[in-house]
Scaffold this active site. Structure first.
Site, PDB file in Angstrom:
ATOM      1  N   VAL A  24       0.905  -1.386  -0.006  1.00  0.00           N
ATOM      2  CA  VAL A  24      -0.032   0.019  -0.063  1.00  0.00           C
ATOM      3  C   VAL A  24       0.961   1.201   0.096  1.00  0.00           C
ATOM      4  CG1 VAL A  24      -1.861   1.197   1.187  1.00  0.00           C
ATOM      5  CG2 VAL A  24      -1.887  -1.147   1.175  1.00  0.00           C
ATOM      6  N   GLU A 130     -10.124   5.685   5.946  1.00  0.00           N
ATOM      7  CA  GLU A 130     -11.004   5.236   5.368  1.00  0.00           C
ATOM      8  C   GLU A 130     -10.283   4.019   4.727  1.00  0.00           C
ATOM      9  OE1 GLU A 130     -14.399   6.702   4.036  1.00  0.00           O
ATOM     10  OE2 GLU A 130     -14.096   4.401   3.976  1.00  0.00           O
ATOM     11  N   VAL A 133     -10.983  -0.114   5.980  1.00  0.00           N
ATOM     12  CA  VAL A 133     -12.091  -0.958   5.866  1.00  0.00           C
ATOM     13  C   VAL A 133     -12.740  -0.807   4.401  1.00  0.00           C
ATOM     14  CG1 VAL A 133     -14.802  -1.528   6.605  1.00  0.00           C
ATOM     15  CG2 VAL A 133     -13.005  -0.402   8.141  1.00  0.00           C
ATOM     16  N   GLU A 191      -2.906 -10.674   4.384  1.00  0.00           N
ATOM     17  CA  GLU A 191      -1.957  -9.768   5.467  1.00  0.00           C
ATOM     18  C   GLU A 191      -0.472 -10.794   5.346  1.00  0.00           C
ATOM     19  OE1 GLU A 191      -3.372  -7.094   7.377  1.00  0.00           O
ATOM     20  OE2 GLU A 191      -4.657  -7.306   5.781  1.00  0.00           O
ATOM     21  N   LYS A 206     -12.552  -5.108  10.942  1.00  0.00           N
ATOM     22  CA  LYS A 206     -13.214  -3.959  10.165  1.00  0.00           C
ATOM     23  C   LYS A 206     -14.747  -4.023  10.768  1.00  0.00           C
ATOM     24  CE  LYS A 206     -10.248  -4.989   6.123  1.00  0.00           C
ATOM     25  NZ  LYS A 206     -10.010  -6.199   5.106  1.00  0.00           N
TER      26      LYS A 206
END
Ligand code: HSE
Length: 401
Positions: A24, A130, A133, A191, A206
């Site tokens: 990410v 944001e 989730v 993960e 989440k």
């Protein structure tokens, strides 16, 4: 110099201190590079592993978090690391240093929700998440802003991309669970510890966040009834198909009579329901409210670029000093949390004794064959979760909706 002054009055670029440069983090770097209009630049990146080859000049990196947290020219911290405890230290220090913080760390947020609320109240610094989730789906801001009233009474969704990717392949009859998990890992959906995905923990984190923003109830992750998908078999997929269902890992939170219940469970969803057609790493949340009935939001729930797009949207929202007001919590409704709700389930096991131990209220179908025995019937969620059958690796249990 506050962030709001810094950005809204003189238009100065946002200077970002980034923690973590995995899937990410790299996605975000790329997305920021392609959105020059935002005038946000990564000033420094803090990483842990000195030996990893990096795609950017080494001068961009630091191994000392103090170089970001103590740098007054950095006004935004973006936290994208794995370790929830280290993330909490970074986020709380950054907020206390007057920096705005954007995070995608669902585990940290779910486990430390009350602490993070207190720190936000104490510091007044914005904390947005944001991306924590459903990846690219703007669900938290919708719950905060559009559903700030008391009409919302249920949400259910596919909130984990890895398990949806695996279940799509198992349902298609395209071979083994293990191969699908390996693909999800290779594609950067899973993960670092994929147990968090396949055992449903990630979805629980989440769900905690969704329940807080949707209903104003702050629940400990351990209180959400959870079962993962590790024991699903092609037999289960075939039974589901025969009865007109598709198996999905569904996270759900419902408000009824002032009480909220929440679970993460493999679920037989009707083939004609919109959730059944959500495939691969896509996520979806179906929101149910009085008068509007059901609404569905669908989008990519995992992967570098989709998740980075939600981080980017949070960074952009800092330009107008956006912050969560935790409207449902602020309204003081604080519904009670109770798992004493009826539930219809499918339970399969080669051990009859385990199936018989489930505290059935009613039984609709009892099937015995050499390939597998199963029961479809109703029970009560908290009694089910306390049963040996629910905790056993020798069963597969799914909610039926
Ligand atoms: N492992 C997570 C998933 C990543 O598969 O959904 C996005 O939160």
């Amino acid at each position: 110099m506050t962030l709001a002054n810094n950005t809204s009055t003189d238009g100065t670029a946002l200077r970002i201190g980034l923690f973590g440069f995995g899937c990410v983090g790299q996605g975000l770097y790329d997305v920021l590079r392609r959105t020059p209009g935002l005038r946000a630049q990564v000033a420094r990146i803090c990483v842990k592993d000195r030996s990893k080859p990096r795609t950017l000049p080494l001068g961009m990196f630091t191994y000392d978090r103090g170089e970001i947290l103590g740098d007054d020219t950095i006004n935004v911290v973006v936290e994208l690391i794995d370790d929830a405890n280290a993330a909490f230290d970074i986020v709380s220090s950054a907020l206390r240093a007057g920096k705005a913080v954007v995070s995608a760390n669902k585990r940290m947020i779910a486990e430390r929700f009350d602490d993070l609320l207190a720190i936000q109240n104490e510091t007044g610094s914005p904390f947005l998440y944001e991306a924590s989730v459903c990846g690219s789906i703007p669900i938290i801001r919708n719950l905060e802003e559009y559903y700030d009233n008391d009409l919302l009474d249920g949400l259910e969704g596919i909130v984990n991309g890895t398990t949806n990717f695996i279940l799509t392949r198992v349902s298609d009859g395209e071979g083994a669970y293990e191969g699908a998990l390996a693909s999800a890992q290779r594609l950067g959906f899973a993960e670092s510890d994929p147990t968090l995905d396949v055992e449903g923990y990630d979805a629980v984190f989440k769900t905690v966040i969704l329940a807080a923003h949707g209903f104003g109830v702050v629940v400990k992750p351990g209180n959400i009834v959870r079962r993962g998908i590790t024991t699903v078999s092609s037999f289960d997929a075939a039974v589901a198909k025969r009865h007109g269902y598709t198996i999905k890992l569904v996270s759900s939170a419902r408000l009824a009579d002032g009480e909220v219940s929440a679970s993460v469970l493999p679920t037989f969803v009707r083939d004609e329901s919109p959730l059944a057609s959500v495939r691969d790493e896509y996520n979806a949340v179906s929101l149910h409210a009085a008068f509007s009935d059901a609404q569905l939001m669908v989008g990519k729930g995992a992967g570098g670029h989709p998740t980075a797009s939600a981080v980017l949207s949070d960074i952009a929202a800092l330009r107008y000093a956006y912050r969560y007001e935790y409207k449902k919590i602020a309204q003081g409704l604080r519904p009670r949390f109770s798992q004493r709700v009826p539930i219809k389930i499918y339970a399969r096991s080669s051990r009859r004794d385990l199936l018989e131990q489930i505290p059935w209220s009613t039984i609709e179908i009892e099937h015995r064959s050499p390939d597998g025995s199963y029961v479809i019937g109703t029970t009560v969620l908290d009694e089910l979760s306390a049963s040996e059958a629910f905790r056993s690796d020798e069963t597969f249990i799914a909610k039926v909706v």
